[in-house]
Design a protein around this motif. Structure first.
Motif, short mmCIF file in Angstrom:
data_model
loop_
_atom_site.label_atom_id
_atom_site.label_comp_id
_atom_site.label_asym_id
_atom_site.label_seq_id
_atom_site.Cartn_x
_atom_site.Cartn_y
_atom_site.Cartn_z
N GLU A 297 -27.04 19.03 26.24
CA GLU A 297 -25.97 18.11 26.72
C GLU A 297 -25.12 17.87 25.37
N ALA A 298 -24.88 18.83 24.64
CA ALA A 298 -24.28 18.70 23.31
C ALA A 298 -22.80 18.95 23.26
N ASP A 299 -22.18 19.43 24.38
CA ASP A 299 -20.86 19.85 24.57
C ASP A 299 -19.81 19.07 25.13
N ILE A 300 -20.41 17.59 25.30
CA ILE A 300 -19.56 16.71 26.31
C ILE A 300 -18.72 15.99 24.99
N PRO A 301 -17.47 15.88 25.38
CA PRO A 301 -16.54 15.04 24.48
C PRO A 301 -17.04 13.52 24.32
N PHE A 302 -17.07 12.96 23.28
CA PHE A 302 -17.93 11.80 23.03
C PHE A 302 -17.25 10.65 23.91
N GLU A 303 -15.74 10.55 23.98
CA GLU A 303 -15.15 9.38 24.79
C GLU A 303 -15.63 9.72 26.30
N ARG A 304 -15.84 10.72 26.84
CA ARG A 304 -16.33 11.00 28.23
C ARG A 304 -17.73 10.83 28.22
N ARG A 305 -18.63 11.15 27.20
CA ARG A 305 -20.08 10.76 27.17
C ARG A 305 -20.02 9.25 27.49
N VAL A 306 -19.24 8.45 26.85
CA VAL A 306 -19.08 6.78 26.87
C VAL A 306 -19.05 6.41 28.49
N ARG A 307 -17.86 6.99 28.91
CA ARG A 307 -17.58 6.77 30.35
C ARG A 307 -18.61 6.99 31.25
N ILE A 308 -19.05 8.08 31.13
CA ILE A 308 -20.29 8.77 32.04
C ILE A 308 -21.52 7.71 32.05
N ASP A 309 -21.98 7.62 30.82
CA ASP A 309 -23.05 6.77 30.57
C ASP A 309 -23.05 5.12 30.82
N MET A 310 -21.91 4.70 30.67
CA MET A 310 -21.51 3.29 30.85
C MET A 310 -21.18 3.23 32.25
N ASP A 311 -20.61 4.12 32.79
CA ASP A 311 -20.25 4.08 34.20
C ASP A 311 -18.60 3.18 34.13
N TRP A 312 -17.91 3.63 33.11
CA TRP A 312 -16.57 3.13 32.81
C TRP A 312 -15.56 4.02 33.57
N ARG A 313 -14.93 3.35 34.61
CA ARG A 313 -14.29 4.02 35.62
C ARG A 313 -12.73 4.47 35.21
N THR A 314 -12.17 5.46 35.69
CA THR A 314 -11.06 5.63 35.34
C THR A 314 -10.07 4.97 36.42
N SER A 315 -8.88 4.48 36.19
CA SER A 315 -8.16 3.60 36.90
C SER A 315 -7.60 4.65 38.15
N ASP A 316 -7.70 3.79 39.32
CA ASP A 316 -7.32 4.68 40.51
C ASP A 316 -5.64 4.55 40.69
N SER A 317 -5.00 3.89 39.65
CA SER A 317 -3.63 3.53 40.01
C SER A 317 -3.20 3.77 38.48
N TYR A 318 -1.95 4.34 38.37
CA TYR A 318 -1.20 4.95 37.00
C TYR A 318 0.05 4.43 37.28
N ASN A 319 0.83 3.86 36.28
CA ASN A 319 2.41 3.81 36.17
C ASN A 319 2.98 5.26 35.75
N VAL A 320 3.36 5.83 36.80
CA VAL A 320 3.81 7.27 36.60
C VAL A 320 5.12 7.40 36.51
N ALA A 321 5.80 8.51 35.68
CA ALA A 321 6.90 8.91 35.47
C ALA A 321 6.99 10.41 35.47
N TYR A 322 8.22 10.78 35.82
CA TYR A 322 8.49 12.43 35.79
C TYR A 322 9.53 12.68 34.71
N PHE A 323 9.23 13.48 33.90
CA PHE A 323 10.18 13.68 32.75
C PHE A 323 10.54 15.29 32.70
N ASP A 324 11.66 15.33 31.83
CA ASP A 324 11.95 16.89 31.38
C ASP A 324 12.92 16.49 30.17
#
Length: 461
Positions: A100-127
């Protein structure tokens, strides 16, 4: 901590690891990392890790754990001071030593600590619109236009590059957008915008995702062209404006119309198909961010890492080198007896989630107890049934979520059979295919005993 829309780490002056965490509709928080970067090593091999750490002058701390490998060997936890040192040690140590030495540190923290990504984003479409040559006071290669469209915003600006970048930054900050969606933006818009903004001392602290890749990964239909013009006409029946001439032949008003139209097309495609919504849902369940869910391997990998953590299992690192060509047992296919013949009174029999069900029923998993992969599937399956029930009562959002979970469920077998998978084992994939062929053979015999003529059979139907 939950409702995270963005996160990264940085190293303080006193060599401590800190996190910049952004939660939905909140300002960034700066918090100290809850633990030091680490990887696992089998207990009998810890002296190897210590030797290479000493050789590279990387200070490490080892500690006992209750964890073990999928084959039952106890492991130690090896902590470093900085995240990059984990990858460094993995690269110099013999293959397979660092787990398990290939996991980006910030993802390692979210997985271990059960820190959930938001199920809602303020989304905009750009060009963005670049100048293709020097004209009308614009310099070739500079950004001369930008547009932003969301549920409440539809704005465009044409001007000099510094003014355009500053305008876009102000729009993002004013409306607190958290996810910007472009088209083919990974190849052009995002790297160019990031580079130009850095020169101006501007940071776009948002996530970016590319609708081009979301469409390609979710749509089974292959379009004859993947240009925005063609995809928009195929999906929503709308086309671009002022696209028949290069930018340098357009007036400023026509440039603005073209730029704004491109963002509006992205918005309309999303309204019709929910590609971004699906990505956000997959991110919520898999400790990733929406731009990381385009293909199934990362989401499934994150789910397995989280379940392994709960089960006390330390998994191998993903292989750095692997064979692309690996032969598997195929599915059972029975072709129609006559090509192009039309059959009448045809009954279609489909097995719901055949491969996921096989994995659960027969405990197809590399760990000794055969529970890791089946448990991941079981969790997804139960949550999908819950969401389907809500969707049947009119909950539109729940219906989108269950559709995203269906994609993840159906992806497990494919990921298992991928040589880049950290638990890749060709025999496991073959077991699933063998059971599938046996089930299809039994179904065919049962249909024929009922007096039905089986004209075609493929994989699970």
């Amino acid at each position: 901590m939950d409702q995270i829309v963005n996160m990264g780490y940085y190293v303080t002056q006193d060599k401590r690891v800190a996190l910049r965490v952004v939660r939905h509709n909140e300002r960034p928080q700066h918090v100290e990392a809850p633990f030091r970067p680490y990887f696992y090593v089998e207990e009998p091999k810890v002296t190897v890790a210590r030797y290479y750490a000493s050789k590279l002058r990387v200070p490490v701390t080892t500690s006992e754990t209750d964890m073990h490998t999928i084959s039952g060997v106890s492991v130690l936890r090896v902590e470093t001071q900085l995240p990059k040192q984990v990858g460094l040690l993995r690269r110099v140590m013999p293959k397979g030593i660092a787990l398990e030495a290939d996991i980006p540190f910030e993802r390692r923290v979210r997985i271990d600590m059960d820190w959930r990504t938001s199920d809602s984003y303020n989304v905009a479409y750009f060009d963005l619109e670049p100048a293709t040559r020097d004209f009308d006071g614009f310099k070739e290669g500079t950004i001369i236009g930008a547009s932003v469209v969301s549920q409440d915003v539809s704005e465009v600006y044409v001007g000099s590059e510094p003014d355009v970048v500053k305008w876009l930054s102000n729009i993002v900050a004013e409306h607190r957008f958290e996810l910007l969606v472009g088209y083919n933006s990974d190849m052009f818009d995002v790297p160019i915008l990031t580079q130009k903004a850095q020169k101006l001392g501007i940071a776009f602290n948002v996530r970016f995702t590319d609708l081009y890749w979301l469409v390609r990964s979710e749509r089974q239909k292959m379009f004859s062209s993947w240009t925005l013009e063609h995809v928009a006409k195929e999906l929503v029946g709308l086309g671009r404006v002022n696209a028949d001439r290069p930018v340098h032949q357009l007036t400023r008003q026509e440039i603005a119309e073209r730029c704004l139209c491109d963002s509006e097309l992205l918005y309309e495609i999303e309204r019709a198909y929910g590609f971004v919504d699906t990505a956000v849902t997959k991110a919520y369940y898999t400790y990733l961010f929406p731009d990381e869910t385009t293909y199934a391997s990362k989401p499934i990998d994150s789910l397995l890492l989280r379940k392994a953590c709960e089960l006390g299992l330390a998994l191998p690192s993903k292989p750095e080198n692997y064979e692309e060509e690996v032969r598997h047992s195929g599915a059972y296919v029975h072709q129609p007896p006559e090509a192009l013949r039309v059959f009448e009174n045809v009954l279609v029999l489909d097995v719901a989630s055949m491969y996921p069900s096989i994995i659960m029923q027969f405990k197809v998993s590399p760990d000794k107890d055969g529970v890791l992969i089946p448990k991941v599937i079981e969790d997804l399956y139960r949550e999908r049934l819950r969401l389907k029930e809500l969707g049947s009562k009119g909950d539109v959002r729940a219906n989108i979520k269950q559709g995203a979970l269906k994609i993840l469920l159906n992806a497990v077998y494919g990921v298992m059979s991928n040589p880049s998978f950290r638990l890749f084992n060709v025999e496991l994939g073959d077991r699933v295919a063998v059971y599938g062929r046996e089930i299809n053979s039994v179904m065919r015999e049962a249909c024929e005993q009922l007096g039905l003529k089986v004209v075609a059979l493929d994989t699970d139907s």
